[in-house]
Design a protein around this motif. Structure first.
Motif, PDB file in Angstrom:
ATOM      1  N   ASN A 181       0.829  -1.193   0.000  1.00 57.44           N
ATOM      2  CA  ASN A 181       0.000   0.000   0.000  1.00 57.44           C
ATOM      3  C   ASN A 181       0.867   1.249   0.000  1.00 57.44           C
ATOM      4  OD1 ASN A 181      -2.271  -1.657   0.210  1.00 57.44           O
ATOM      5  ND2 ASN A 181      -2.211  -1.626   2.448  1.00 57.44           N
ATOM      6  N   GLU A 182       0.263   2.375  -0.341  1.00 53.89           N
ATOM      7  CA  GLU A 182       0.964   3.651  -0.221  1.00 53.89           C
ATOM      8  C   GLU A 182       0.922   4.066   1.243  1.00 53.89           C
ATOM      9  OE1 GLU A 182      -0.400   6.671  -2.856  1.00 53.89           O
ATOM     10  OE2 GLU A 182      -0.184   5.445  -4.653  1.00 53.89           O
ATOM     11  N   ILE A 183       2.069   3.939   1.892  1.00 49.34           N
ATOM     12  CA  ILE A 183       2.145   4.258   3.323  1.00 49.34           C
ATOM     13  C   ILE A 183       3.341   5.156   3.587  1.00 49.34           C
ATOM     14  CG2 ILE A 183       0.990   2.157   4.117  1.00 49.34           C
ATOM     15  CD1 ILE A 183       3.712   0.896   4.580  1.00 49.34           C
ATOM     16  N   ASP A 184       3.295   5.826   4.724  1.00 46.63           N
ATOM     17  CA  ASP A 184       4.416   6.653   5.157  1.00 46.63           C
ATOM     18  C   ASP A 184       5.519   5.715   5.645  1.00 46.63           C
ATOM     19  OD1 ASP A 184       6.197   8.404   6.203  1.00 46.63           O
ATOM     20  OD2 ASP A 184       4.846   9.311   7.671  1.00 46.63           O
ATOM     21  N   SER A 185       6.623   5.686   4.920  1.00 51.22           N
ATOM     22  CA  SER A 185       7.683   4.726   5.236  1.00 51.22           C
ATOM     23  C   SER A 185       8.649   5.205   6.311  1.00 51.22           C
ATOM     24  CB  SER A 185       8.473   4.395   3.967  1.00 51.22           C
ATOM     25  OG  SER A 185       9.074   5.574   3.447  1.00 51.22           O
ATOM     26  N   ASP A 186       8.452   6.420   6.838  1.00 48.59           N
ATOM     27  CA  ASP A 186       9.382   6.961   7.826  1.00 48.59           C
ATOM     28  C   ASP A 186       9.478   6.079   9.065  1.00 48.59           C
ATOM     29  OD1 ASP A 186       9.951   9.047   6.174  1.00 48.59           O
ATOM     30  OD2 ASP A 186       8.682  10.508   7.198  1.00 48.59           O
ATOM     31  N   SER A 187       8.314   5.588   9.528  1.00 49.03           N
ATOM     32  CA  SER A 187       8.307   4.824  10.781  1.00 49.03           C
ATOM     33  C   SER A 187       8.917   3.446  10.640  1.00 49.03           C
ATOM     34  CB  SER A 187       6.868   4.690  11.307  1.00 49.03           C
ATOM     35  OG  SER A 187       6.072   3.961  10.387  1.00 49.03           O
ATOM     36  N   ILE A 188       8.927   2.898   9.409  1.00 53.19           N
ATOM     37  CA  ILE A 188       9.465   1.549   9.230  1.00 53.19           C
ATOM     38  C   ILE A 188      10.811   1.560   8.505  1.00 53.19           C
ATOM     39  CG2 ILE A 188       7.176   0.501   9.239  1.00 53.19           C
ATOM     40  CD1 ILE A 188       7.327   0.233   6.235  1.00 53.19           C
ATOM     41  N   GLY A 189      11.286   2.741   8.144  1.00 51.27           N
ATOM     42  CA  GLY A 189      12.537   2.840   7.401  1.00 51.27           C
ATOM     43  C   GLY A 189      13.752   2.376   8.188  1.00 51.27           C
ATOM     44  N   GLY A 190      13.681   2.444   9.508  1.00 51.71           N
ATOM     45  CA  GLY A 190      14.812   2.053  10.339  1.00 51.71           C
ATOM     46  C   GLY A 190      14.827   0.580  10.686  1.00 51.71           C
ATOM     47  N   TYR A 191      13.977  -0.211  10.011  1.00 51.59           N
ATOM     48  CA  TYR A 191      13.853  -1.633  10.339  1.00 51.59           C
ATOM     49  C   TYR A 191      14.028  -2.479   9.077  1.00 51.59           C
ATOM     50  CZ  TYR A 191      11.852   0.103  14.689  1.00 51.59           C
ATOM     51  OH  TYR A 191      11.655   0.754  15.873  1.00 51.59           O
ATOM     52  N   ARG A 192      14.617  -3.645   9.265  1.00 51.63           N
ATOM     53  CA  ARG A 192      14.710  -4.633   8.197  1.00 51.63           C
ATOM     54  C   ARG A 192      13.742  -5.752   8.533  1.00 51.63           C
ATOM     55  NH1 ARG A 192      20.269  -7.068   5.548  1.00 51.63           N
ATOM     56  NH2 ARG A 192      19.273  -8.170   3.800  1.00 51.63           N
ATOM     57  N   ASN A 193      12.758  -5.963   7.671  1.00 52.46           N
ATOM     58  CA  ASN A 193      11.701  -6.933   7.945  1.00 52.46           C
ATOM     59  C   ASN A 193      11.804  -8.119   6.991  1.00 52.46           C
ATOM     60  OD1 ASN A 193      10.275  -5.230   9.961  1.00 52.46           O
ATOM     61  ND2 ASN A 193       9.991  -3.898   8.188  1.00 52.46           N
ATOM     62  N   ILE A 194      11.893  -9.302   7.566  1.00 54.37           N
ATOM     63  CA  ILE A 194      12.052 -10.527   6.776  1.00 54.37           C
ATOM     64  C   ILE A 194      10.932 -11.492   7.141  1.00 54.37           C
ATOM     65  CG2 ILE A 194      13.574 -12.463   6.217  1.00 54.37           C
ATOM     66  CD1 ILE A 194      15.927 -10.689   7.138  1.00 54.37           C
ATOM     67  N   ALA A 195      10.247 -12.028   6.147  1.00 57.34           N
ATOM     68  CA  ALA A 195       9.199 -13.023   6.385  1.00 57.34           C
ATOM     69  C   ALA A 195       9.827 -14.414   6.404  1.00 57.34           C
ATOM     70  CB  ALA A 195       8.132 -12.947   5.306  1.00 57.34           C
TER      71      ALA A 195
END
Length: 342
Positions: free
Chosen positions: A53-67
């Motif tokens: 989705n089009e979301i504000d990436s500022d809050s998650i930019g400092g994280y690396r997320n792996i499924a």
């Protein structure tokens, strides 16, 4: 040439000699690492089709997320046409190296892009990792692009190479551990015996994997997801205490049984901080849920998907005031219309 100058030249030669040795060792180490990671089943073919989705990436930019996907395959297949009975988001804080684990319950009712509403574990079955990641992103306002898929055999072997892990097996769980042990023996071609008693004990890979598959005790699939996180945590903590030879054996054994879009450079980027990572928290999603039937099929319904997504962003990214996207709010309104009323 003076004796003083000769001694200085000799010292410089010794220094350069040791620098050469160190460089050779480092080069050999890198070459060997790339050789090992080259054994991994790397598949990036679907990366371009992963949507979010089009979301504000500022809050998650400092994280690396792996499924992390654990597939329910009786022939240890890794790609699509197999259900992802384990779905865990590992979120790594890039600055602190803290790791949080979030299980997504396999029966969670979601909108699978271009396929309609279904259980979330059906996304991997229908479209492999691209559709599974797109489903996670679209329903929970995430932007997960990396994945690792493992099968039963890989988990069993890694735990065995670690020398087992310590688990507290209840009397209720014991019979199911032994039942799944028999099934895993058939899948993996092994001959592991039954556990003789309940209690806290060091168990082998087959028993630990069997423990992680139990879903028929009190708590059902919610408790199973908790067991899976316990096993992941135990593996991670045990691995951090291992010597180089053990780590090498694990890598050698496991890499050929991993299906991922992490290439050698991606893995090297992760591996360089392996001893700095700490699993600091874990949870299951949805946080507020109802398990019930809809059209004669059992699902896990988020009571309020929007509220759950807000809580998800608070849990993973410490975003206290996250407002879900319009897409998530649309899904949330639809689900509210069919959630069984208690």
């Amino acid at each position: 040439m003076s004796s003083k100058k000769k001694r200085r030249n000799k010292k410089l030669k010794i220094v350069f000699f040791f620098i050469d040795i160190i460089l050779l060792v480092l080069i050999a180490g890198f070459v060997y690492f790339f050789y090992l990671t080259g054994k991994t089943n790397v598949d990036k073919s679907g990366d371009s089709s992963i949507t979010s989705n089009e979301i504000d990436s500022d809050s998650i930019g400092g994280y690396r997320n792996i499924a992390i996907f654990g597939v329910d395959s009786r022939n240890n297949a890794l790609e699509k046409s197999t259900h992802s009975d384990t779905i865990v988001i590992a979120s790594i804080n890039k600055k602190t190296k803290d790791v949080k684990l979030l299980s997504i319950y396999r029966d969670t009712y979601v909108d699978i892009p271009e396929r309609g509403y279904d259980k979330i574990n059906a996304a991997y079955f229908r479209g492999g990792y691209p559709l599974a990641l797109s489903t996670i992103n679209k329903n929970f306002d995430l932007d997960v692009k990396e994945y690792v898929t493992v099968n039963f055999d890989a988990v069993c072997k890694v735990i065995d190479l670690l020398g087992g892990i310590e688990l507290d097996i209840t009397k209720e769980e014991l019979k199911y551990v032994n039942g799944y042990t028999k099934e895993l023996n058939e899948i993996n071609g092994t001959n592991v015996g039954k556990l003789k008693s309940a209690g806290t004990q060091v168990v082998n890979g087959t028993h630990a994997t069997a423990y992680a598959r139990i879903r028929y005790t009190k708590g059902g699939d919610f408790k199973r997801a908790e067991r899976q996180r316990i096993v992941i945590n135990k593996i991670f903590e045990k691995a951090k205490t291992c010597d180089v030879l053990t780590i090498n054996s694990i890598v050698n054994e496991m890499f050929p049984q991993i299906y991922t879009n992490l290439d050698s450079l991606d893995m090297l980027d992760l591996a360089k901080d392996i001893f700095s990572y700490n699993i600091v928290d874990q949870a299951g999603f949805p946080f507020e849920k109802i398990a019930d039937y809809y059209k004669k099929i059992s699902y896990v319904f988020p009571v309020d998907l929007s509220a759950n997504v807000t809580e998800l962003h608070k849990f993973l990214f410490d975003d206290q005031d996250y407002v879900p996207s319009s897409t998530v709010q649309e899904y949330s309104d639809f689900i509210k219309g069919i959630v069984p009323q208690k």
